[in-house]
Enzyme design. Structure first.
Site, PDB file in Angstrom:
ATOM      1  N   CYS A 218      40.866  38.324  41.003  1.00  0.00           N
ATOM      2  CA  CYS A 218      40.548  37.258  40.054  1.00  0.00           C
ATOM      3  C   CYS A 218      39.185  36.668  40.333  1.00  0.00           C
ATOM      4  O   CYS A 218      38.529  36.146  39.448  1.00  0.00           O
ATOM      5  CB  CYS A 218      41.590  36.162  40.129  1.00  0.00           C
ATOM      6  SG  CYS A 218      43.248  36.812  40.107  1.00  0.00           S
TER       7      CYS A 218
ATOM      8  N   HIS B 118      52.816  41.112  34.357  1.00  0.00           N
ATOM      9  CA  HIS B 118      52.067  42.305  34.755  1.00  0.00           C
ATOM     10  C   HIS B 118      52.028  42.555  36.259  1.00  0.00           C
ATOM     11  O   HIS B 118      51.425  43.520  36.723  1.00  0.00           O
ATOM     12  CB  HIS B 118      50.650  42.272  34.169  1.00  0.00           C
ATOM     13  CG  HIS B 118      49.724  41.273  34.777  1.00  0.00           C
ATOM     14  ND1 HIS B 118      48.693  41.644  35.609  1.00  0.00           N
ATOM     15  CD2 HIS B 118      49.648  39.923  34.670  1.00  0.00           C
ATOM     16  CE1 HIS B 118      48.018  40.561  35.968  1.00  0.00           C
ATOM     17  NE2 HIS B 118      48.577  39.510  35.413  1.00  0.00           N
TER      18      HIS B 118
ATOM     19  N   ASN C  13      48.194  35.619  47.068  1.00  0.00           N
ATOM     20  CA  ASN C  13      47.755  36.856  46.418  1.00  0.00           C
ATOM     21  C   ASN C  13      46.791  37.677  47.271  1.00  0.00           C
ATOM     22  O   ASN C  13      46.660  38.876  47.060  1.00  0.00           O
ATOM     23  CB  ASN C  13      47.116  36.545  45.065  1.00  0.00           C
ATOM     24  CG  ASN C  13      46.185  35.364  45.096  1.00  0.00           C
ATOM     25  OD1 ASN C  13      46.567  34.270  45.502  1.00  0.00           O
ATOM     26  ND2 ASN C  13      44.952  35.576  44.709  1.00  0.00           N
TER      27      ASN C  13
ATOM     28  N   THR D 122      53.309  31.404  17.800  1.00  0.00           N
ATOM     29  CA  THR D 122      54.286  32.443  17.468  1.00  0.00           C
ATOM     30  C   THR D 122      54.653  33.240  18.716  1.00  0.00           C
ATOM     31  O   THR D 122      53.771  33.690  19.442  1.00  0.00           O
ATOM     32  CB  THR D 122      53.696  33.388  16.396  1.00  0.00           C
ATOM     33  OG1 THR D 122      53.350  32.580  15.264  1.00  0.00           O
ATOM     34  CG2 THR D 122      54.683  34.462  15.989  1.00  0.00           C
TER      35      THR D 122
ATOM     36  N   SER E  69      54.703  35.986  36.156  1.00  0.00           N
ATOM     37  CA  SER E  69      53.840  36.725  35.227  1.00  0.00           C
ATOM     38  C   SER E  69      54.264  38.195  35.147  1.00  0.00           C
ATOM     39  O   SER E  69      54.467  38.842  36.176  1.00  0.00           O
ATOM     40  CB  SER E  69      52.395  36.629  35.725  1.00  0.00           C
ATOM     41  OG  SER E  69      51.561  37.439  34.944  1.00  0.00           O
TER      42      SER E  69
ATOM     43  N   THR F 150      48.689  32.225  34.440  1.00  0.00           N
ATOM     44  CA  THR F 150      47.678  31.163  34.399  1.00  0.00           C
ATOM     45  C   THR F 150      48.138  30.021  33.503  1.00  0.00           C
ATOM     46  O   THR F 150      48.040  28.842  33.867  1.00  0.00           O
ATOM     47  CB  THR F 150      46.331  31.734  33.899  1.00  0.00           C
ATOM     48  OG1 THR F 150      45.919  32.752  34.820  1.00  0.00           O
ATOM     49  CG2 THR F 150      45.265  30.658  33.804  1.00  0.00           C
TER      50      THR F 150
HETATM   51  N1  PLP Z   1      48.859  33.034  40.420  1.00  0.00           N
HETATM   52  C1  PLP Z   1      48.734  34.030  41.310  1.00  0.00           C
HETATM   53  C2  PLP Z   1      49.196  33.822  42.718  1.00  0.00           C
HETATM   54  C3  PLP Z   1      48.164  35.255  40.921  1.00  0.00           C
HETATM   55  O1  PLP Z   1      48.034  36.238  41.812  1.00  0.00           O
HETATM   56  C4  PLP Z   1      47.728  35.412  39.577  1.00  0.00           C
HETATM   57  C5  PLP Z   1      47.065  36.659  39.142  1.00  0.00           C
HETATM   58  O2  PLP Z   1      46.502  37.387  39.922  1.00  0.00           O
HETATM   59  C6  PLP Z   1      47.902  34.351  38.683  1.00  0.00           C
HETATM   60  C7  PLP Z   1      48.472  33.162  39.136  1.00  0.00           C
HETATM   61  C8  PLP Z   1      47.484  34.448  37.248  1.00  0.00           C
HETATM   62  O3  PLP Z   1      48.420  35.178  36.501  1.00  0.00           O
HETATM   63  P1  PLP Z   1      47.994  35.856  35.127  1.00  0.00           P
HETATM   64  O4  PLP Z   1      47.110  36.991  35.460  1.00  0.00           O
HETATM   65  O5  PLP Z   1      49.291  36.297  34.506  1.00  0.00           O
HETATM   66  O6  PLP Z   1      47.343  34.807  34.300  1.00  0.00           O
END
Ligand code: PLP
Length: 401
Positions: free
Chosen positions: A332, A206, A156, A242, A204, A75
């Site tokens: 999300c 995770h 996603n 940091t 990202s 994000t």
């Molecule tokens: N962009 C996409 C396509 C995602 O699927 C996600 C999370 O599901 C994000 C951005 C956001 O990433 P983060 O969870 O690391 O903030």
């Protein structure tokens, strides 16, 4: 009593942290705990770890280490790329028009919406029935004052992989910066930023068995954007705060492992996904498979189905009771009752969109997981449809949509 199953089919929402990565990270919390900016041995040890992690990330996407900036997740990387480019270009008097798509993740979409409040103009491109952005549409949307194009690498919700190289080419022909949100793609499919020709790319940790709350933004050498987080001199003075050393180490290790095992992992998850998709299509009527049927243009682990006449949330809760974790559309935006922008954009009717479940497989899943999920899904869909007056009324005169 039968032991409760625990089947996780929501790897697009997040993945479990790899045990090996967790073990490596551990010592950076307790032993090598220094501030990477400190001028002593603790600081130097932390710095060395961060340098190594940056190199691992760079190598995995064909970038130079000097082009990688750690962030607090996908994000933040998306926000920085979009707002940073917008502010920089505006300050140079280059214009205030941005192009993105209707199916972006909220990290991109809402960043664009926020910029509209501050005088930027945004064009949200349509996609076709499979979720593809076309270079013709992009070309048509470009104006003299366009400063940035941001199109996601892979969606996603439905797993569609966009033609990033072609789209970046169109933007560059007009001297416009190109950003891609590769949060779902990185670690899962091959990425080479030089070959793709992108100026900025977000990823990202995770999403590929790394830690949460850490990501990276690739900014091509020579591209200058405004800072998002002003503060100290961290990240070569481009991102204050940091450095999260253990997380950076975890991100580096996770992406190195994902890259080394990419082909093998893709084979495993796509075989599970294909077994599942075949099963659903054979066993359940009145469904819609969302996204492209061309697996070479779809994330290997993604299956998105809409089940007509029933509510996605009810399916989800019933699956959960059976020990199966999936997602109703995008994690999300779960909690919101608005139908998904992505599903509406590919032409799924509102009522049908509400009956959508996303299943995303991981390397820890098995054929037994797939078969058990299919068995339960068949039961759940039949039971919910039995209670659905809509199903009873409409089933006579409706075919698969
Ligand atoms: N962009 C996409 C396509 C995602 O699927 C996600 C999370 O599901 C994000 C951005 C956001 O990433 P983060 O969870 O690391 O903030």
């Amino acid at each position: 009593m039968e032991k409760r199953k625990n089947i996780y089919l929501d790897h697009a929402a997040t993945t479990p942290l790899s045990k090996e990565v967790a073990e490596i990270m551990q010592s950076y919390y307790t032993n090598v705990f220094g501030n990477a900016n400190s001028q002593h041995s603790y600081g130097r040890d932390a710095t060395i770890a961060v340098i190594n992690a940056r190199e691992q990330v760079a190598k995995s996407i064909g970038a130079k280490a000097s082009e990688i900036y750690f962030t607090g997740g996908g994000t933040e990387a998306d926000n920085w790329a979009i707002k940073g480019a917008a502010l920089e270009m505006k300050s140079r008097g280059r214009g205030n028009h941005i192009i993105t798509s209707k199916i972006e993740h909220p990290a991109v979409y809402n960043s664009c919406q926020q910029l509209e409040k501050y005088g930027f103009e945004v064009t949200y491109l349509d996609v076709d029935k499979d979720g593809f952005v076309s270079k013709e549409n992009l070309e048509k949307a470009i104006r003299k004052d366009t400063i940035l194009v941001s199109i996601m690498f892979a969606n996603n919700e439905i797993g569609t992989i966009e033609p990033i190289r072609e789209l970046a080419e169109v933007a560059h022909a007009h001297n416009i910066l190109f950003h891609t949100d590769a949060v779902q793609a990185a670690g899962s499919i091959a990425i080479d930023v030089k070959d793709l020709g992108v100026d900025m790319l977000s990823l990202s940790g995770h999403k590929f068995y790394g830690p949460k709350g850490i990501g990276a933004l690739y900014i091509r050498g020579g591209v200058k954007i405004e800072k998002l987080l002003t503060g100290g001199e961290q990240e070569r003075a481009q991102r204050g705060g940091t450095t999260n050393v253990p997380a950076a180490v975890g991100l580096g290790e996770a992406i190195a492992a994902a890259t080394a095992n990419m082909e093998e992992n893709a084979k495993v998850v796509s075989a599970l996904r294909d077994r599942f998709v075949k099963g659903v299509k054979e066993k359940i009527e009145y469904i819609r498979y969302n996204g492209t049927e061309d697996n070479s243009k779809r994330l290997p682990n993604n299956a998105s189905f809409s089940f007509q006449y029933i509510e996605g949330e009810s399916i989800l809760y019933s699956l959960d009771l059976a020990g199966i974790s999936a997602s109703s559309g995008s994690a999300c935006s779960s909690g919101s009752l608005d139908p998904s922008r992505t599903l509406l954009s590919i032409g799924v009717p509102v009522g049908v969109a509400h009956g959508t479940i996303r299943f995303t497989f991981g390397t820890d899943n098995t054929n037994d997981d797939v078969d058990y999920t299919l068995e339960k899904l068949v039961e759940i869909v039949a039971r919910l449809r039995n209670m659905s007056p809509l199903f009873k009324i409409s089933k006579e005169d409706t075919k698969n949509v």
